[in-house]
Design a protein around this motif. Structure first.
Motif, PDB file in Angstrom:
ATOM      1  N   VAL A 221      20.823 -95.636 -29.000  1.00 33.29           N
ATOM      2  CA  VAL A 221      21.506 -95.106 -27.819  1.00 33.29           C
ATOM      3  C   VAL A 221      22.753 -94.355 -28.271  1.00 33.29           C
ATOM      4  N   LEU A 222      22.896 -93.110 -27.839  1.00 33.78           N
ATOM      5  CA  LEU A 222      24.047 -92.296 -28.232  1.00 33.78           C
ATOM      6  C   LEU A 222      25.305 -92.782 -27.514  1.00 33.78           C
ATOM      7  N   LEU A 223      26.326 -93.137 -28.297  1.00 32.25           N
ATOM      8  CA  LEU A 223      27.587 -93.604 -27.733  1.00 32.25           C
ATOM      9  C   LEU A 223      28.659 -92.522 -27.743  1.00 32.25           C
ATOM     10  N   HIS A 224      28.754 -91.780 -28.857  1.00 34.64           N
ATOM     11  CA  HIS A 224      29.816 -90.785 -29.008  1.00 34.64           C
ATOM     12  C   HIS A 224      29.290 -89.576 -29.775  1.00 34.64           C
ATOM     13  N   THR A 225      29.827 -88.412 -29.445  1.00 33.41           N
ATOM     14  CA  THR A 225      29.568 -87.188 -30.196  1.00 33.41           C
ATOM     15  C   THR A 225      30.901 -86.502 -30.467  1.00 33.41           C
ATOM     16  N   PHE A 226      31.157 -86.163 -31.746  1.00 28.08           N
ATOM     17  CA  PHE A 226      32.428 -85.556 -32.117  1.00 28.08           C
ATOM     18  C   PHE A 226      32.195 -84.285 -32.928  1.00 28.08           C
ATOM     19  N   PRO A 227      33.030 -83.261 -32.735  1.00 32.76           N
ATOM     20  CA  PRO A 227      32.959 -82.076 -33.595  1.00 32.76           C
ATOM     21  C   PRO A 227      33.558 -82.382 -34.966  1.00 32.76           C
ATOM     22  N   VAL A 228      33.014 -81.775 -36.009  1.00 28.38           N
ATOM     23  CA  VAL A 228      33.524 -82.004 -37.360  1.00 28.38           C
ATOM     24  C   VAL A 228      33.558 -80.685 -38.131  1.00 28.38           C
ATOM     25  N   ARG A 229      34.236 -80.704 -39.257  1.00 29.20           N
ATOM     26  CA  ARG A 229      34.130 -79.641 -40.243  1.00 29.20           C
ATOM     27  C   ARG A 229      33.425 -80.214 -41.460  1.00 29.20           C
ATOM     28  N   VAL A 230      32.805 -79.375 -42.251  1.00 23.20           N
ATOM     29  CA  VAL A 230      32.036 -79.833 -43.407  1.00 23.20           C
ATOM     30  C   VAL A 230      32.438 -79.026 -44.637  1.00 23.20           C
ATOM     31  N   GLY A 231      31.783 -79.312 -45.764  1.00 22.46           N
ATOM     32  CA  GLY A 231      32.122 -78.666 -47.019  1.00 22.46           C
ATOM     33  C   GLY A 231      31.757 -77.188 -47.054  1.00 22.46           C
ATOM     34  N   GLN A 232      32.528 -76.442 -47.855  1.00 24.42           N
ATOM     35  CA  GLN A 232      32.290 -75.007 -48.012  1.00 24.42           C
ATOM     36  C   GLN A 232      31.030 -74.747 -48.829  1.00 24.42           C
ATOM     37  N   ASN A 233      30.454 -73.584 -48.627  1.00 19.32           N
ATOM     38  CA  ASN A 233      29.250 -73.189 -49.364  1.00 19.32           C
ATOM     39  C   ASN A 233      29.645 -72.434 -50.631  1.00 19.32           C
ATOM     40  N   ARG A 234      30.267 -73.159 -51.544  1.00 21.96           N
ATOM     41  CA  ARG A 234      30.655 -72.548 -52.817  1.00 21.96           C
ATOM     42  C   ARG A 234      31.008 -73.622 -53.828  1.00 21.96           C
ATOM     43  N   GLN A 235      31.212 -73.192 -55.077  1.00 21.63           N
ATOM     44  CA  GLN A 235      31.681 -74.062 -56.140  1.00 21.63           C
ATOM     45  C   GLN A 235      33.099 -73.668 -56.513  1.00 21.63           C
ATOM     46  N   ARG A 236      33.880 -74.671 -56.928  1.00 29.14           N
ATOM     47  CA  ARG A 236      35.276 -74.403 -57.248  1.00 29.14           C
ATOM     48  C   ARG A 236      35.785 -75.444 -58.233  1.00 29.14           C
ATOM     49  N   TYR A 237      36.700 -75.010 -59.102  1.00 24.80           N
ATOM     50  CA  TYR A 237      37.326 -75.968 -60.016  1.00 24.80           C
ATOM     51  C   TYR A 237      38.341 -76.812 -59.242  1.00 24.80           C
ATOM     52  N   LEU A 238      38.206 -78.145 -59.356  1.00 29.77           N
ATOM     53  CA  LEU A 238      39.144 -79.067 -58.729  1.00 29.77           C
ATOM     54  C   LEU A 238      39.835 -79.892 -59.804  1.00 29.77           C
TER      55      LEU A 238
END
Length: 326
Positions: free
Chosen positions: A177-194
């Motif tokens: 049963v769906l209780l909550h729905t929230f908007p989100v952001r996700v990871g970028q479509n690229r590679q990067r040095y961290l």
């Protein structure tokens, strides 16, 4: 996107979260389906999965907890921990912060209302949310009776967090049963040095199934690119504030701890975008709700479904943000 200092290096004992599932099973077999009657099994009986006796028609209630002083966000978790430690031996079930707060759901609403942007909507600028009072003096907390505690533990065991990356949505389900729905952001479509990982990193949010394995209640904040620690943030409206003290939730996906977190962002304009370094970002208010629906061991699914359905029919086809269908 900010990183936790211990995002990569910390290890939470894997023995902790499976115990919750075992305990829930013991409780539910022993007492949750006894028509709401009282249960008087000892704590040892509950932990060993022994059936609960039912000598009373009404579940035992416990002394209310009266808040004797104002409790601010900065001391909130330590205060709740002290309550759990004090009252755990007085109830026939293992008391926890999540159990206590879910039985007093007004606390979640109060915490959610510390959201910077909610406060600004009320013309109230808050530089340091940690100084906001969330448990006012004179308020009352109710300990759940054994029947309610069992029901809540059963709810925990049947809760699942679902994230669909191209839809930019996080959902909380309980028994499907769906209780909550929230908007989100996700990871970028690229590679990067961290600098935090000292390597080239694929920033895309990883898919798979797993669970919640750790809560960082007092997160430290580091720029993942250069490794520098920071304490303030620039909001979408251009104002500077202290970083808020809201729990970060660590996940394990497909048996791998890759440092992929569910955590609040101080810049909600980035929601609905592939913006982060792999983490799943939420609004501050939503992060509090998600935290209290995600005790250790909560099931998690992160998927990449381009088609959304309603009653068996495709209602939309999403943009392939990672180019996986090319």
């Amino acid at each position: 996107m900010s990183y936790l200092k211990n995002r990569i290096y910390s290890l939470a004992p894997k023995s902790i979260w499976p115990l919750l599932g075992v305990l829930v099973l013991c409780l539910c077999v022993g007492g949750c389906h006894n028509h709401g009657s009282a249960t008087t099994a000892t704590r040892a009986d509950i932990r060993q999965g022994k059936p609960m006796s039912l000598p009373h028609k009404k579940a035992k209630t416990y002394e209310d907890i009266h808040i004797s002083r104002n409790i601010k966000v900065a001391e909130y978790f330590e205060y709740l921990d002290s309550l759990v430690q004090r009252y755990d031996s007085l109830v026939p079930y293992p008391l926890s912060e999540h159990l206590l707060v879910r039985n007093n759901s007004w606390i979640i609403d109060t915490l959610a209302n510390t959201d910077y942007y909610r406060m600004m909507a009320r013309d109230s600028f808050v530089y340091d949310q940690r100084q906001m009072v969330v448990l006012p003096e004179g308020s009352v907390l109710h300990l759940p009776d054994s029947t309610k505690a069992c029901r809540l533990l059963d709810d925990f065991a049947h809760t699942e967090i679902d994230v669909n990356i191209p839809e930019f949505k996080l959902r909380i389900f309980q028994d499907s049963v769906l209780l909550h729905t929230f908007p989100v952001r996700v990871g970028q479509n690229r590679q990067r040095y961290l600098k935090m990982g000292d390597r080239i990193t694929d920033l895309r949010t990883k898919t798979g199934e797993g669970s919640i394995i750790r809560h960082a209640k007092h997160p430290d904040f580091y720029n993942p690119v250069n490794g520098h620690q920071f304490y303030v943030t620039k909001r979408d409206d251009g104002k500077l504030t202290q970083m808020p003290q809201i729990p970060w939730i660590e996940t394990e996906i497909n048996g791998i701890r890759n440092g992929q977190m569910i955590h609040p962002t101080t810049n909600p304009k980035s929601l609905g975008k592939a913006y982060s370094n792999g983490c799943i970002g939420t609004r501050e208010a939503d992060a509090w709700v998600i935290y209290y629906y995600a005790p250790l061991g909560t099931r998690l699914k992160i998927r990449y479904d381009l088609e959304t359905y309603f009653e068996g029919s495709v209602i939309s086809v999403l943009k392939d943000i990672y180019g996986l269908e090319e």
